[in-house]
Each structure stands twice: as C-alpha cells, then as structure tokens.
Scaffold this motif. Structure first.
Motif, PDB file in Angstrom:
ATOM      1  N   ALA A   1       0.827  -1.204   0.000  1.00 39.66           N
ATOM      2  CA  ALA A   1       0.000   0.000   0.000  1.00 39.66           C
ATOM      3  C   ALA A   1       0.863   1.256   0.000  1.00 39.66           C
ATOM      4  N   GLY A   2       0.496   2.209  -0.841  1.00 40.47           N
ATOM      5  CA  GLY A   2       1.232   3.462  -0.960  1.00 40.47           C
ATOM      6  C   GLY A   2       2.219   3.479  -2.103  1.00 40.47           C
ATOM      7  N   ASP A   3       2.634   2.299  -2.585  1.00 43.26           N
ATOM      8  CA  ASP A   3       3.502   2.238  -3.754  1.00 43.26           C
ATOM      9  C   ASP A   3       2.684   2.550  -5.012  1.00 43.26           C
ATOM     10  N   THR A   4       3.351   2.786  -6.130  1.00 44.63           N
ATOM     11  CA  THR A   4       2.641   3.227  -7.334  1.00 44.63           C
ATOM     12  C   THR A   4       2.954   2.339  -8.533  1.00 44.63           C
ATOM     13  N   ILE A   5       2.012   2.316  -9.479  1.00 47.13           N
ATOM     14  CA  ILE A   5       2.162   1.567 -10.727  1.00 47.13           C
ATOM     15  C   ILE A   5       1.902   2.518 -11.888  1.00 47.13           C
ATOM     16  N   GLU A   6       2.825   2.507 -12.861  1.00 48.95           N
ATOM     17  CA  GLU A   6       2.639   3.306 -14.079  1.00 48.95           C
ATOM     18  C   GLU A   6       2.151   2.384 -15.194  1.00 48.95           C
ATOM     19  N   TYR A   7       1.006   2.710 -15.785  1.00 51.97           N
ATOM     20  CA  TYR A   7       0.417   1.880 -16.830  1.00 51.97           C
ATOM     21  C   TYR A   7       0.588   2.523 -18.199  1.00 51.97           C
ATOM     22  N   VAL A   8       0.890   1.683 -19.205  1.00 50.84           N
ATOM     23  CA  VAL A   8       0.949   2.130 -20.597  1.00 50.84           C
ATOM     24  C   VAL A   8       0.099   1.186 -21.441  1.00 50.84           C
ATOM     25  N   PHE A   9      -0.344   1.700 -22.586  1.00 54.09           N
ATOM     26  CA  PHE A   9      -1.243   0.953 -23.462  1.00 54.09           C
ATOM     27  C   PHE A   9      -0.747   1.099 -24.901  1.00 54.09           C
ATOM     28  N   GLU A  10      -0.324  -0.003 -25.506  1.00 57.58           N
ATOM     29  CA  GLU A  10       0.158   0.048 -26.891  1.00 57.58           C
ATOM     30  C   GLU A  10      -0.962  -0.400 -27.829  1.00 57.58           C
ATOM     31  N   LEU A  11      -1.283   0.457 -28.789  1.00 57.22           N
ATOM     32  CA  LEU A  11      -2.314   0.164 -29.785  1.00 57.22           C
ATOM     33  C   LEU A  11      -1.639  -0.053 -31.134  1.00 57.22           C
ATOM     34  N   VAL A  12      -1.985  -1.145 -31.798  1.00 57.53           N
ATOM     35  CA  VAL A  12      -1.424  -1.465 -33.112  1.00 57.53           C
ATOM     36  C   VAL A  12      -2.567  -1.680 -34.094  1.00 57.53           C
ATOM     37  N   ASN A  13      -2.516  -0.973 -35.233  1.00 60.05           N
ATOM     38  CA  ASN A  13      -3.500  -1.193 -36.293  1.00 60.05           C
ATOM     39  C   ASN A  13      -3.088  -2.459 -37.037  1.00 60.05           C
ATOM     40  N   SER A  14      -3.751  -3.558 -36.729  1.00 56.84           N
ATOM     41  CA  SER A  14      -3.421  -4.847 -37.338  1.00 56.84           C
ATOM     42  C   SER A  14      -4.341  -5.192 -38.498  1.00 56.84           C
ATOM     43  N   GLY A  15      -5.128  -4.223 -38.967  1.00 50.47           N
ATOM     44  CA  GLY A  15      -6.000  -4.434 -40.115  1.00 50.47           C
ATOM     45  C   GLY A  15      -5.450  -3.786 -41.374  1.00 50.47           C
ATOM     46  N   ASN A  16      -6.340  -3.539 -42.347  1.00 48.75           N
ATOM     47  CA  ASN A  16      -5.876  -2.966 -43.621  1.00 48.75           C
ATOM     48  C   ASN A  16      -6.547  -1.643 -43.966  1.00 48.75           C
ATOM     49  N   VAL A  17      -7.257  -1.051 -42.986  1.00 52.35           N
ATOM     50  CA  VAL A  17      -7.883   0.254 -43.213  1.00 52.35           C
ATOM     51  C   VAL A  17      -7.462   1.208 -42.101  1.00 52.35           C
ATOM     52  N   THR A  18      -7.576   2.496 -42.369  1.00 46.98           N
ATOM     53  CA  THR A  18      -7.234   3.508 -41.375  1.00 46.98           C
ATOM     54  C   THR A  18      -8.292   3.556 -40.283  1.00 46.98           C
ATOM     55  N   LEU A  19      -7.840   3.592 -39.030  1.00 47.28           N
ATOM     56  CA  LEU A  19      -8.746   3.638 -37.880  1.00 47.28           C
ATOM     57  C   LEU A  19      -8.688   5.018 -37.236  1.00 47.28           C
ATOM     58  N   THR A  20      -9.837   5.537 -36.837  1.00 45.95           N
ATOM     59  CA  THR A  20      -9.913   6.865 -36.225  1.00 45.95           C
ATOM     60  C   THR A  20     -10.615   6.772 -34.875  1.00 45.95           C
ATOM     61  N   ASP A  21     -10.656   7.920 -34.174  1.00 44.73           N
ATOM     62  CA  ASP A  21     -11.334   8.030 -32.868  1.00 44.73           C
ATOM     63  C   ASP A  21     -10.791   7.021 -31.860  1.00 44.73           C
ATOM     64  N   LEU A  22      -9.479   6.838 -31.832  1.00 49.62           N
ATOM     65  CA  LEU A  22      -8.882   5.889 -30.890  1.00 49.62           C
ATOM     66  C   LEU A  22      -9.024   6.396 -29.458  1.00 49.62           C
ATOM     67  N   ASN A  23      -9.354   5.495 -28.549  1.00 48.32           N
ATOM     68  CA  ASN A  23      -9.366   5.831 -27.126  1.00 48.32           C
ATOM     69  C   ASN A  23      -9.264   4.557 -26.312  1.00 48.32           C
TER      70      ASN A  23
END
Length: 236
Positions: free
Chosen positions: A88-110
């Motif tokens: 308790a009291g320690d911290t965790i830093e989170y990251v999120f890697e997004l990869v477009n693995s399809g063949n069309v452009t993707l928008t509105d990423l969140n």
C-alpha cells in the motif's frame, strides 16, 4: 496513359485501348472500400468538331478488414516507502500500446480503463488515428497508488479495452486485455513473510508474563501446600 491501336475506326469497327501500366490501389481506396473509375473516349470525324462518348464507369469492390490490437502493461512499479515490498502506498505506471493490425485507417482511438477512471486518472494518446501497421503508445497521466485493499488481495489486476471507428462504420471495442501486479502486506504470516522482531508476536498492551522453570516449580509447590491446608481444615 492509355494507348489505342489503331487510332482510326471505320463505321462499325471496334478497338480495345489499354492502360500502359496497372493502377496501384491506394490506402484511400481501401478506406473507401471501392475503386470507382470513370472514362470517356474522343474521336475526330472527317468534318466538324471532335465527338466524345458518354462516360462509362467501373466499380471494383475492395476487402476491408479493420482490426486493432491492445497491449496493456505495467511499465514501472515504484517502491515509494523503500521497504522492498510492493504494498500500500507504492505506485504503478500503466501504458497501453495500440497497433492497427488491419488494412484500413482507424480513427477516434481511445482507451477505457475502469480502475483508473475510478481513481480519477485519465489516459492520453498522442494520436487518435492509425494507418495499417502503425502503432501508438498511450499513457496514464498519473501513476496508480496501490491501496490497502489491493495489498490484502495479493495483487492489482487491471483490465482495459480500446475503441476505434473504421471508415464509414460504427465504433468498435477491442477484447479486454489485463495485467496483474503481485502485492504484499508487511508481516503477513499467511503469505510466508517473517513478522517484525524476528517472529516474536508483539506485546499488545497487557502485562508481560515470563515464567522460568524454577518459578513454575515454586507455583506448583504453593498450590500443593494450599490444597493440604484446606483438607486439614475440613477434617478438623
């Protein structure tokens, strides 16, 4: 360019004209889902102005396969109190890697992370659209602080999803991705850790009682004498 051979036609005659090179499908075409091509032909009669045909069109359907991959990671765990434990009291830093693995452009990423949302932590992505094979790393704007409940649970399990919009489509949510960070409780005997003071249970505030072997013998002898005295008294 387009080449016609021959370039002169008698009445009723036909000729096939061909593009000198194949047309290369662009990413914009794939995003649109089709290649629409319109052409006209022009010829010059013996007299008068050139004659132009009506437009003719071809539509080539293209396969669109939108897909987004989410990889959620605990990038860094900080031992804030320096006790060598993740508690308790320690911290965790989170990251999120997004990869477009399809063949069309993707928008509105969140990215949606309910645990971080509940802690008042937002997630930022440097871009909100990805072309095929592109990737982006989104980062939690603050580190998550491990709670006492997290420590007692033995781990912090965090699950997130990502959302995107394919061309001309409706928003899509990825399958959830989870990461689990083990936690500890200082002095937790059930977890196999050594309690403070070398395993001796601490005094909780009551009087201390330390009996040596001699003291135990003396106490037992006193009890015997008291018992004999009571019996003599009863007989008398």
């Amino acid at each position: 360019t387009v080449t016609c051979d021959p370039t002169t036609l008698a009445p009723g005659a036909t000729v096939t004209c061909e593009a000198d090179a194949p047309y290369v499908i662009t990413q914009a075409d794939v995003d649109a889902g089709t290649v629409e091509n319109v052409a006209t032909a022009t010829g010059t009669p013996p007299t008068g102005p050139p004659a132009t045909s009506k437009p003719d069109e071809t539509i080539t359907e293209l396969d669109d396969e939108p897909a987004l991959t989410l990889d959620k990671r605990a990038a860094k765990v900080t031992d804030v109190d320096g006790d060598g434990l993740t508690d308790a009291g320690d911290t965790i830093e989170y990251v999120f890697e997004l990869v477009n693995s399809g063949n069309v452009t993707l928008t509105d990423l969140n990215v949606d992370d309910p645990m971080l949302v509940a802690a008042g932590i937002t997630i930022s992505c440097p871009v909100t659209s990805l072309a095929p094979s592109e990737k982006v790393t989104c980062v939690a704007d603050e580190e998550y602080i491990i709670t006492a409940a997290d420590a007692l649970a033995g781990s912090v399990r965090n699950t997130a999803t990502a959302a995107y919009t394919p061309p001309g489509g409706t928003p899509v949510v990825t399958p959830p991705d989870s990461v689990q960070t083990p936690t500890e409780v200082p002095g937790d005997v059930s977890s196999g850790e050594t309690p403070p003071d070398g395993g001796v249970l601490p005094n909780t505030g009551g009087p201390s009682l330390v009996l040596t072997v001699g003291a135990v013998v003396a106490v037992l002898a006193g009890l015997v004498l008291v018992g004999r005295g009571r019996r003599r008294h009863e007989l008398a």
